[in-house]
Design a protein around this motif. Sequence first.
Motif, short mmCIF file in Angstrom:
data_model
loop_
_atom_site.label_atom_id
_atom_site.label_comp_id
_atom_site.label_asym_id
_atom_site.label_seq_id
_atom_site.Cartn_x
_atom_site.Cartn_y
_atom_site.Cartn_z
N TYR A 7 -4.73 7.56 -0.75
CA TYR A 7 -5.34 6.38 -1.34
C TYR A 7 -5.48 5.26 -0.30
O TYR A 7 -4.70 5.19 0.66
CB TYR A 7 -4.50 5.86 -2.50
CG TYR A 7 -4.54 6.70 -3.75
CD1 TYR A 7 -5.76 7.12 -4.29
CD2 TYR A 7 -3.36 7.07 -4.42
CE1 TYR A 7 -5.80 7.88 -5.46
CE2 TYR A 7 -3.39 7.81 -5.58
CZ TYR A 7 -4.62 8.22 -6.09
OH TYR A 7 -4.65 8.96 -7.25
N LEU A 8 -6.45 4.40 -0.54
CA LEU A 8 -6.65 3.23 0.30
C LEU A 8 -5.49 2.26 0.13
O LEU A 8 -5.11 1.93 -1.00
CB LEU A 8 -7.96 2.54 -0.09
CG LEU A 8 -8.32 1.26 0.65
CD1 LEU A 8 -8.63 1.55 2.11
CD2 LEU A 8 -9.50 0.57 -0.03
N ARG A 67 -2.86 -2.58 -8.58
CA ARG A 67 -3.71 -3.71 -8.98
C ARG A 67 -4.32 -4.44 -7.78
O ARG A 67 -5.31 -5.14 -7.93
CB ARG A 67 -2.93 -4.69 -9.85
CG ARG A 67 -1.99 -5.63 -9.13
CD ARG A 67 -1.47 -6.66 -10.11
NE ARG A 67 -0.83 -7.78 -9.44
CZ ARG A 67 -0.55 -8.93 -10.03
NH1 ARG A 67 -0.85 -9.09 -11.30
NH2 ARG A 67 0.02 -9.90 -9.37
N THR A 68 -3.75 -4.26 -6.60
CA THR A 68 -4.32 -4.90 -5.41
C THR A 68 -5.69 -4.34 -5.09
O THR A 68 -6.66 -5.07 -4.90
CB THR A 68 -3.39 -4.74 -4.20
OG1 THR A 68 -2.13 -5.33 -4.49
CG2 THR A 68 -3.99 -5.39 -2.97
N THR A 69 -5.80 -3.02 -5.00
CA THR A 69 -7.09 -2.39 -4.69
C THR A 69 -7.90 -2.12 -5.95
O THR A 69 -9.14 -2.08 -5.90
CB THR A 69 -6.89 -1.08 -3.94
OG1 THR A 69 -6.07 -0.19 -4.71
CG2 THR A 69 -6.23 -1.32 -2.59
N ILE A 71 -11.02 6.77 -3.88
CA ILE A 71 -9.87 6.71 -2.97
C ILE A 71 -8.96 5.51 -3.25
O ILE A 71 -8.13 5.17 -2.42
CB ILE A 71 -10.32 6.70 -1.49
CG1 ILE A 71 -11.14 5.46 -1.16
CG2 ILE A 71 -11.08 7.96 -1.13
CD1 ILE A 71 -11.30 5.25 0.33
N THR A 72 -9.10 4.90 -4.41
CA THR A 72 -8.20 3.82 -4.79
C THR A 72 -7.22 4.31 -5.85
O THR A 72 -7.60 5.04 -6.78
CB THR A 72 -8.96 2.60 -5.31
OG1 THR A 72 -9.90 2.99 -6.31
CG2 THR A 72 -9.68 1.88 -4.19
N ASP A 73 -5.98 3.92 -5.71
CA ASP A 73 -4.92 4.29 -6.65
C ASP A 73 -5.17 3.58 -7.98
O ASP A 73 -5.18 2.34 -8.02
CB ASP A 73 -3.57 3.87 -6.06
CG ASP A 73 -2.39 4.27 -6.92
OD1 ASP A 73 -2.59 4.66 -8.09
OD2 ASP A 73 -1.25 4.19 -6.41
#
Length: 344
Positions: A230-231, A170-172, A164-166
């Motif tokens: 996405y989260l 780059r943050t998640t 669930i992360t894009d």
Amino acid sequence: MTVTQDKPLHHHTGAGLPAPFAVAGTGVHLPPTVVTNEQLTRSLDTSDAWITSRTGIRERRRLAPDLATSDMCVDAAHQALDAAGTAPAQLDAVIVATYTWDQPLPSTALIVKDALGAHRALSLDVTQAACASGVQAVLIAAHLLQNPSITTILVLAADCASRITDPTDRTTGVFFGDAAAAVVLTRSETAGAGLLSYDLGSQLSYDVQVPAGGSRLPTSASTLAAGAHYLRMDGRSVWNTATTRLPESITSAARQAGVPLDEIRHFFLHQANLNLLTETVKAMGVPQDRVPVTVDRLGNTGSAGLFTALHSTVAAGGLQPGDTYVLSGIGAGFQWGTLCLRHA
């Protein structure tokens, strides 16, 4: 959206429970695929030096595409059950803490229960506190164990954030790893063992969220195109909230238990990032060696994180009878909590 400022914090501190219980066994599943910082730099606008300095994370694990959260849970569960000398048929409850369930229905805990053959166990899912769900799951288990007819509970904390992360964010993208951890809790004859106290708090915030896929914003072509499944995470808000609330919660739980912080042997904390752990420890003034670290090699594994730290200590023989310890985490919502326990 930001933290709601005009409403009071929801906060509750409670005393312990009379029926003693103990950690009888632990287990961890770590997917074999390792993703290093250098590998991430090939697809994200970042560097190994930036990731290490900001997070302390060097590598993390990724679950194979053909596997799901329940698969990680089943493997971790078998390890914990073997360590505890417990057969699946002896389980009274299977509790799964995760925000990356296999699918909306049926229950991931039920899927795990069926795979284990724990046919008489109650199945429960604890989901939307994200990284704090594991703390809530143990608190639920502790209360269930007060019932004389319930003697053995399997608690699982597992998250597969890579789903669930894009991959372009780059943050998640640099923070999260996939893992599952299991703990078998059993009633004990040792007076004074088990839950000494707990502290729970929350304040509504949308600074960590998955916007789409629910009844407010159902799945559609437009939500998929917008990446709304996405989260999304505001890192600064997470830092400010976690570094404030975790020390407060741990201190409150210790006070309620009547145990000075310097007498707590182990602090099993949410493994969000190394800098956050360091700041939390500094705020409490406790020795760093009492706070096991797994985030550097596993990344932020969500609800599993503090249990990977617990497992590393148990596997090394570091959790001894009479040891007082805390489990503490914070997750989306924001929701946070601390349990103060004594090992039998």
